[in-house]
Design a protein around this motif. Structure first.
Motif, PDB file in Angstrom:
ATOM      1  N   SER A 188      -2.837  15.830   8.244  1.00  0.00           N
ATOM      2  CA  SER A 188      -3.858  14.987   8.721  1.00  0.00           C
ATOM      3  C   SER A 188      -4.065  13.460   8.139  1.00  0.00           C
ATOM      4  CB  SER A 188      -5.371  15.628   8.076  1.00  0.00           C
ATOM      5  OG  SER A 188      -6.379  14.790   8.439  1.00  0.00           O
ATOM      6  N   LEU A 189      -3.476  13.349   6.880  1.00  0.00           N
ATOM      7  CA  LEU A 189      -3.368  11.967   6.395  1.00  0.00           C
ATOM      8  C   LEU A 189      -2.183  11.288   6.935  1.00  0.00           C
ATOM      9  CD1 LEU A 189      -4.393  10.170   4.192  1.00  0.00           C
ATOM     10  CD2 LEU A 189      -3.204  11.235   2.497  1.00  0.00           C
ATOM     11  N   ALA A 190      -1.089  12.011   6.874  1.00  0.00           N
ATOM     12  CA  ALA A 190       0.228  11.349   7.385  1.00  0.00           C
ATOM     13  C   ALA A 190      -0.150  11.038   8.833  1.00  0.00           C
ATOM     14  CB  ALA A 190       1.368  12.477   7.789  1.00  0.00           C
ATOM     15  N   LEU A 224       4.011   5.868  -5.566  1.00  0.00           N
ATOM     16  CA  LEU A 224       4.125   6.112  -6.944  1.00  0.00           C
ATOM     17  C   LEU A 224       3.701   7.631  -7.364  1.00  0.00           C
ATOM     18  CD1 LEU A 224       2.997   2.767  -8.367  1.00  0.00           C
ATOM     19  CD2 LEU A 224       5.338   3.421  -8.022  1.00  0.00           C
ATOM     20  N   GLY A 225       2.946   8.199  -6.364  1.00  0.00           N
ATOM     21  CA  GLY A 225       2.406   9.185  -6.691  1.00  0.00           C
ATOM     22  C   GLY A 225       3.347  10.420  -6.734  1.00  0.00           C
ATOM     23  N   SER A 283       1.496  10.069   2.436  1.00  0.00           N
ATOM     24  CA  SER A 283       0.798  11.340   2.478  1.00  0.00           C
ATOM     25  C   SER A 283       1.264  12.056   1.283  1.00  0.00           C
ATOM     26  CB  SER A 283       0.945  12.149   3.795  1.00  0.00           C
ATOM     27  OG  SER A 283       0.191  13.168   3.624  1.00  0.00           O
ATOM     28  N   VAL A 284       2.653  12.252   1.062  1.00  0.00           N
ATOM     29  CA  VAL A 284       3.422  12.959   0.020  1.00  0.00           C
ATOM     30  C   VAL A 284       2.868  12.508  -1.125  1.00  0.00           C
ATOM     31  CG1 VAL A 284       5.209  13.792  -1.028  1.00  0.00           C
ATOM     32  CG2 VAL A 284       5.033  14.037   1.331  1.00  0.00           C
ATOM     33  N   GLY A 285       3.041  11.064  -1.471  1.00  0.00           N
ATOM     34  CA  GLY A 285       2.543  10.545  -2.753  1.00  0.00           C
ATOM     35  C   GLY A 285       0.991  10.668  -3.177  1.00  0.00           C
ATOM     36  N   ILE A 304       1.005  -1.335  -0.010  1.00  0.00           N
ATOM     37  CA  ILE A 304      -0.028   0.034   0.275  1.00  0.00           C
ATOM     38  C   ILE A 304       0.756   1.222   0.026  1.00  0.00           C
ATOM     39  CG2 ILE A 304      -1.795   1.261   1.299  1.00  0.00           C
ATOM     40  CD1 ILE A 304      -2.723  -1.519   2.304  1.00  0.00           C
ATOM     41  N   VAL A 305       1.790   1.308   0.929  1.00  0.00           N
ATOM     42  CA  VAL A 305       2.998   2.419   0.960  1.00  0.00           C
ATOM     43  C   VAL A 305       3.387   2.728  -0.397  1.00  0.00           C
ATOM     44  CG1 VAL A 305       4.895   3.086   1.969  1.00  0.00           C
ATOM     45  CG2 VAL A 305       3.121   2.353   3.335  1.00  0.00           C
TER      46      VAL A 305
END
Length: 1265
Positions: A726-728, A357-358, A630-632, A351-352
């Motif tokens: 928030s997502l991280a 990949l983003g 989160s960054v991706g 999943i990570v």
């Protein structure tokens, strides 16, 4: 021999001067009414010189009809029946000379009348001899006749002051200056004005006129007729508000003008808080006294009270349904993850990886405009409107030159000569590789001459004009009257623009020279790139010059600082590159500590087995993986990363994640201690997650929602941070309760199999048996810390101290300043720091500000009256009048200069009495203007025969298409000495016409702010400009005005950052309370948690005020982080208190919460962060030292004290009711130990105890084998 020649030369010159000049005495002339001292012209001093008057000490003459008609026409009705001392030629010269001045002062009829009367009296008064005395007479080399070369003019104070006062406030809008700069050399009193008017010069008086203040002969009678006043009762002489303060309306006082509320030296706010604290202290004292009496009485009655049975003391256990379901869920999840660890880790890694990949779309947002300003914000929209209509604000390159010894004047021949050379070399500088030059790129509104503001402009930037013998006198003359020393671009150089560090106009002792090059700016990237290329070459040239690599110029004793338009962006990027190493080191220290501190080494031989370095590293990798995820994801969605996100989010997630790692690991160790390792690993893992999962969920969900709500704000940097954070945080939570739990189970199996940490493939044969015992930190918490802080007297003292700190912090909150000084954001060794210091010290001019009108029809009279200021029918509170009144209270308006009001200058340019301004060439159908070289006979004057005629009431002004026709011609007309009102130079880019709709689409009115030295000044100037524009819109409903200056877009955030912070905090607090209420089952305990987070935030704000940390986007992000860290410090203690057991009193549950999770919170957050923050103290970057080190230190210390000290005490007093943990998770039997005063402690079942003076002896704890 040379000396003899010199003496002979001096003697010859003296004889020649004596033959040319005669100095008569008072006795040589008749000084009485009806007598002249001059009459007619007798020749000039040189072939090209002006005609000078003849000495004539005879009675005044009776003029003929033609002369009288001309005299009355030029000088007025007072000469209708009088004698005169002037002839027709004198009148013609007088008329020509005054016409040049009329273009400047005709807007104020009183000044114009006084000026005309003054010189008419000088030339033509029949009583000339009573106030004029000839002081020198010469012989014209052209006519050999006697000519007057100098006179004394005795002027009375009443006339002199009235004349000066009527003219002193008249504005010359084209330069944002005053007409007094032109006609009086910037004089500050009437005598200085007269002295300037009387100076002999090519453009001015043809002979020297002196104005003695005293008559030593007592013969003369000063000329002292009553002058016209600018607010004269005769409306025909009354001036407009723009030029006369006395006729202006009075504006309402601003809030800034009202005195602050103070009680002594304290603000009312601080005084009120301190008073509340004192009242609370008295109330606590009285309450304790009353309680003591009540307790004594209660003790006396105790023997008569019934004793409760054990059944009454121990109520049946109950537990919260939601809590039970959550525990069951996490138990099952933990069991699955521990049963299938590799599969769990694999799914998490996949999943990570997919999310990462983003990162292929990863972009960093560096544009400060897009970072701090929302695209739809007022400033962004207004900047776009300004750029599209008037072009982007020009690019400025500025250099300061001062002496190394700053006490010395910089104004000397050698330094100015060096400045000529530097300026010439910069003008000739070619960029690499495209060979752009200054001439290709510079801003030149009036012809081809570049705008270069330098003291060399007084000599037209021509070194050949700069003479060692005369430079000083020329310098003094030009700084006194810049209008007579125009540079090649034909705009006056105010001394404030080219000199710095002087006092009281003592320009010769200035401490700095200022050299400014102005380049065009553009919306087209290729033109911007060309400008940046040249700026890079300029930086290289100046670096070489400062480094002593220029052989032509010796700068060894000079201090040179500079900035180009692109310097700041370059240096800020350099700062980021410098800081990255400090950030990485800080994280490495935190990683290392967290990895080492996780281990529980019980004996030295088992160190390599019992250490958990690999588990710690795995936990850190999970933290980084959550950030990467989160960054991706957000990069894929097109939401760019900011430098704040890159620098701060890992810190935040580490704060949250490491704490959870410690909590899970410590709980697992306690379960292992209880079971003596007999329970399977997966069972212990399941129970660990079942007990701690709800607590971790509570903190993670609170922070995720709090940060997520921050995503609704409009500031891009803060919004993006909130979304990423928030997502991280949520991903970190998800990975911890899955992947980390799986890793924890694998590590536990490694320990049981005696495999080496970090090298699990290697097994230690014959390793000693593991000795499980309570950790040192937990033991200290149980034995010493918890009993101490829960003591009744200690609790009172601690609460009083915290209340005092909270109220003190609250009193300092209003003192938190706004802004971010550019110097702080720069590397400590940046050359721009010295430049900004010199800018503050030496530059005395503020940034320009434009009041922009849009979609306003200025072609109609009603609209024109809303804008103008120099006509009798202008609205009393028109745009021009309001801006003028605001200028007069510059301490609150921050407006320093008169406003350039284009419509006033345009209409006065049309005035037919200004014969050299608006003139058409005959036969061109009024489409081609005459210039100064065209013959008068070939030109016709605009509006000369127009009906209705041009007049001060605006009834004869053009409208509609006629307005636009003349406006176009005016904007094409270049200003010169004969007509300085022409619009090309000052207003060429200030007006956007719409010929199809017959309207003015947009226009701007330029003025200047006062010098802005601090962030508070910039913010106040921004607020003031918007307050002024709102007042203009309110008083003139048809006008839509907004202010614009180059720095506004960066300071708009401070207009709403306080309310934005409050909005974020309120949303965060509400979300935290909602989540804690739901997951704890106690609204009251949730409220207590929120109150503690509020107190932590307040403490940090108080520290910011005391430690010089301003509120800006960076500190706001850190305050949002503070909310998250505050939740981490408090929520685990609160949940441990709630699930500490039903039927137990608050004090017992508070004690258990400290023992259960206190050590995890202390080691997981406080100490981990502390070591990382210490590294930031050694950063070379000021911005990291102030906005990261100072804020993080304060938030960690405040959070630790509130979470580990105050919160347990408050919970022990007023905490919510407890609930059970569920029977599946009751892992300890309870018994009472007298050593701890009857408090509940934990004792393992079915374990062999070693009697080392343990519990049985009442001296120490049991150690299990």
């Amino acid at each position: 021999m040379k000396k003899l020649y010199s003496v002979a030369f001096v003697l010859f010159g003296f004889v020649l001067w004596c033959s040319f000049t005669i100095s008569p005495s008072f006795a040589d002339y008749i000084h009485q009414e009806g007598y002249c001292v001059m009459h007619g012209h007798c020749g000039s001093k040189s072939f090209f010189g002006k005609e000078l008057n003849c000495p004539y000490n005879k009675p005044a003459i009776e003029p003929d009809d033609d002369l009288r008609s001309k005299l009355v026409e030029i000088c007025g009705l007072q000469y209708e029946n009088s004698l005169t001392c002037c002839d027709a030629n004198q009148l013609d010269d007088l008329n020509a000379s005054t016409k040049q001045v009329e273009t400047l002062i005709s807007t104020c009829p009183a000044c114009w009348k006084n000026f005309l009367n003054f010189f008419c009296t000088l030339a033509c008064s029949p009583n000339q001899s009573t106030f004029l005395n000839i002081t020198s007479i010469g012989t014209s080399p052209i006519t050999n006749l006697k000519i007057v070369t100098s006179i004394d003019f005795f002027v009375g104070e009443t006339l002199g002051k009235g004349f000066y006062d009527s003219c002193k406030d008249i504005k010359f809008a084209a330069t944002n200056g005053y007409v007094m700069d032109f006609i009086g050399g910037g004089a500050k009193n009437y005598h200085d004005m007269l002295v300037f008017l009387g100076q002999e010069r090519p453009i001015g008086s043809p002979f020297q006129i002196d104005f003695p203040l005293n008559d030593t002969s007592e013969i003369m009678i000063p000329y002292d007729d009553p002058p016209k006043r600018c607010n004269d009762t005769d409306v025909s002489y009354r001036c407009s508000c723009v030029d006369c303060q006395s006729v202006c309306p009075v504006l309402e006082p601003t809030p800034e003008e009202k005195p602050p509320c103070l009680v002594g030296s304290l603000t009312c706010w601080a005084f009120g808080l301190y008073l509340i604290y004192i009242i609370l202290l008295f109330a606590v004292g009285i309450g304790l006294f009353v309680k003591r009496i009540w307790d004594n009485d209660k003790r006396d009655r105790a023997e008569f009270e019934p004793v409760r049975t054990e059944e009454e003391i121990r109520q049946p256990t109950r537990y919260d349904i939601l809590n039970s379901h959550l525990q069951d869920y996490f138990y099952q999840q933990g069991y699955i993850c521990a049963t299938y660890p590799w599969q769990t880790i694999g799914v998490a890694a996949l999943i990570v990886f997919l999310a990462a990949l983003g990162c292929s779309k990863f972009e960093v947002e560096r544009d400060p405009v897009r970072l701090w300003v929302a695209p739809n914000s007022d400033s962004a929209v207004q900047k776009e409107f300004f750029d599209q209509n008037f072009g982007p604000f020009y690019r400025t390159q500025q250099i300061f030159i001062s002496n190394i010894n700053s006490s010395l004047s910089i104004v000397n021949y050698d330094t100015i000569k060096n400045l000529f050379i530097i300026e010439r070399e910069i003008r000739e500088l070619k960029s690499f590789p495209n060979n752009h030059t200054l001439q290709n790129l510079c801003f030149h509104p009036n012809g081809d001459s570049c705008i270069v503001e330098s003291v060399t402009g007084y000599w037209q930037s021509d070194l050949d004009r700069f003479s060692k013998e005369t430079w000083e006198e020329e310098f003094k003359s030009c700084t006194f009257a810049p209008t007579y020393c125009l540079p090649d671009f034909q705009q006056p150089l105010k001394p404030d623009m080219v000199l710095g560090g002087f006092e009281n106009e003592d320009y010769i002792n200035a401490k700095a020279l200022v050299l400014t090059f102005v380049l065009r700016n553009s919306l087209h990237q290729n033109e911007i790139d060309a400008a940046k290329e040249w700026e890079n070459s300029l930086r290289e040239y100046l670096d070489n010059l400062i480094g002593g690599e220029n052989d032509k110029i010796d700068v060894s004793q000079l201090r040179i600082t500079f900035s180009t338009e692109s310097s700041l962006e370059t240096e800020l990027n350099k700062s980021t590159n410098t800081d990255i190493y400090t950030i990485i080191l800080s994280y490495l220290v935190m990683f290392f500590y967290a990895s080492v501190a996780l281990g529980n080494v019980t004996s030295f031989p088992r160190t390599i087995i019992d250490s958990k370095f690999m588990l710690g590293i795995s936990g850190i990798i999970i933290v980084l993986a959550s950030v990467l995820t989160s960054v991706g994801i957000f990069s894929l969605l097109g939401i760019k990363v900011t430098l704040i996100i890159a620098e701060v989010i890992p810190f935040l997630v580490l704060a949250v994640g490491v704490d959870n790692i410690f909590i899970l690991n410590h709980e697992f160790e306690r379960l292992t201690l209880k079971s003596f390792g007999e329970e399977p690993v997966k069972e212990r893992i399941a129970k660990t997650l079942g007990r701690m999962g709800p607590s971790i969920l509570l903190s993670a969900l609170s922070e995720t929602i709090a940060f997520g709500l921050g995503g609704i704000v409009t500031m891009p940097a803060v919004r993006n941070f909130a979304l990423y954070a928030s997502l991280a945080v949520w991903v970190d939570f998800s990975l911890q309760v899955t992947a980390f739990v799986a890793l924890l189970s694998l590590d536990a199996k490694r320990q049981e199999e005696n495999r080496i940490d970090c090298f699990p493939c290697y097994k230690v044969e014959g390793a000693p048996e593991r000795i499980d015992k309570e950790g040192l930190l937990q033991k200290c918490m149980r034995r010493y810390y918890a009993p101490f802080i829960l003591d009744k007297k200690v609790r009172v003292v601690i609460i009083i101290c915290f209340a005092g700190v909270f109220l003190t912090s609250l009193s300092f909150v209003p003192q938190v300043e706004l802004g971010l000084d550019q110097r702080i954001a720069l590397p400590f060794d940046s050359y721009l720091i010295d430049y900004f210091n010199d800018l503050d010290a030496y530059f005395r001019v503020g940034p320009p500000v434009y009041f922009v009108t849009k979609d306003f029809n200025a072609t109609k009279t009603n609209g024109q009256k809303s804008l103008c200021g120099r006509f009798s029918t202008c609205n009393q509170l028109s745009l021009a009048n309001i801006l003028e009144q605001e200028r007069k209270r510059s301490n609150v308006s921050y407006i320093a200069e008169p406003t350039s009001v284009w419509i006033d200058d345009f209409f006065h340019w049309l005035n037919p009495s200004l014969e050299m301004c608006c003139r058409f060439k005959k036969g061109t159908d009024q489409k081609e203007l005459c210039d100064e070289y065209d013959d008068d006979d070939n030109c016709e004057i605009c509006f000369e025969n127009r009906e209705p005629r041009w007049n001060i009431t605006m009834s004869g002004m053009p409208e509609g298409e006629e307005f636009l026709k003349y406006l176009e011609l005016w904007l094409k007309s270049s200003p010169d000495e004969s007509c300085p009102l022409a619009g090309k130079a000052a207003y060429g880019d200030a007006i956007v016409r719409d010929l199809e709709s017959i309207t003015v689409k947009a226009s701007h009115f330029r003025t200047y702010h006062t010098p802005l030295k601090s962030q508070n000044d910039y913010i106040a100037a921004y607020r003031s400009a918007h307050r002024i524009s709102e007042l203009i819109n309110e008083e003139n409903p048809s006008v839509q005005v907004f202010p614009y200056s180059i720095f506004y877009i960066f300071f708009e955030q401070y207009e709403y950052i306080t309310s934005l912070a409050a909005e974020i905090f309120v949303l965060a607090f509400v979300s935290i309370w909602t989540v804690t209420t739901l997951l704890l089952g106690s609204a009251w305990t949730g409220f207590i948690v929120v109150c503690h987070v509020i107190m932590i935030i307040t403490n940090v704000l108080g520290v910011m005020a005391l430690w010089g940390v301003s509120l800006n986007a960076i500190s706001l992000v850190n305050l949002v982080i503070c909310v998250g860290i505050g939740v981490e410090f408090c929520v685990h203690i609160a949940r441990a208190f709630i699930v500490g057991g039903e039927g137990l009193d608050r004090e017992e549950r508070a004690n258990r919460s400290i023992v259960d999770v206190g050590s995890s919170v202390l080691s997981g957050i406080t100490l981990t962060k502390f070591w990382g923050i210490l590294v930031l103290a050694f950063t070379r970057s000021k911005i990291f030292e102030i906005y990261y080190f100072r804020m993080y230190v304060s938030m960690v210390i405040s959070g630790a004290f509130h979470g580990l000290l105050l919160l347990p005490i408050i919970l022990s007093l007023i905490g919510g009711e407890g609930v059970g943990s569920g029977e599946d998770f009751l892992d300890y039997d309870m018994f009472e130990d007298e050593l701890f005063g009857g408090r509940l402690i934990r004792r393992p079942e079915n374990r062999m105890l070693v009697d080392d003076g343990g519990i049985e002896s009442g001296e120490s704890d049991a150690e299990e084998l």
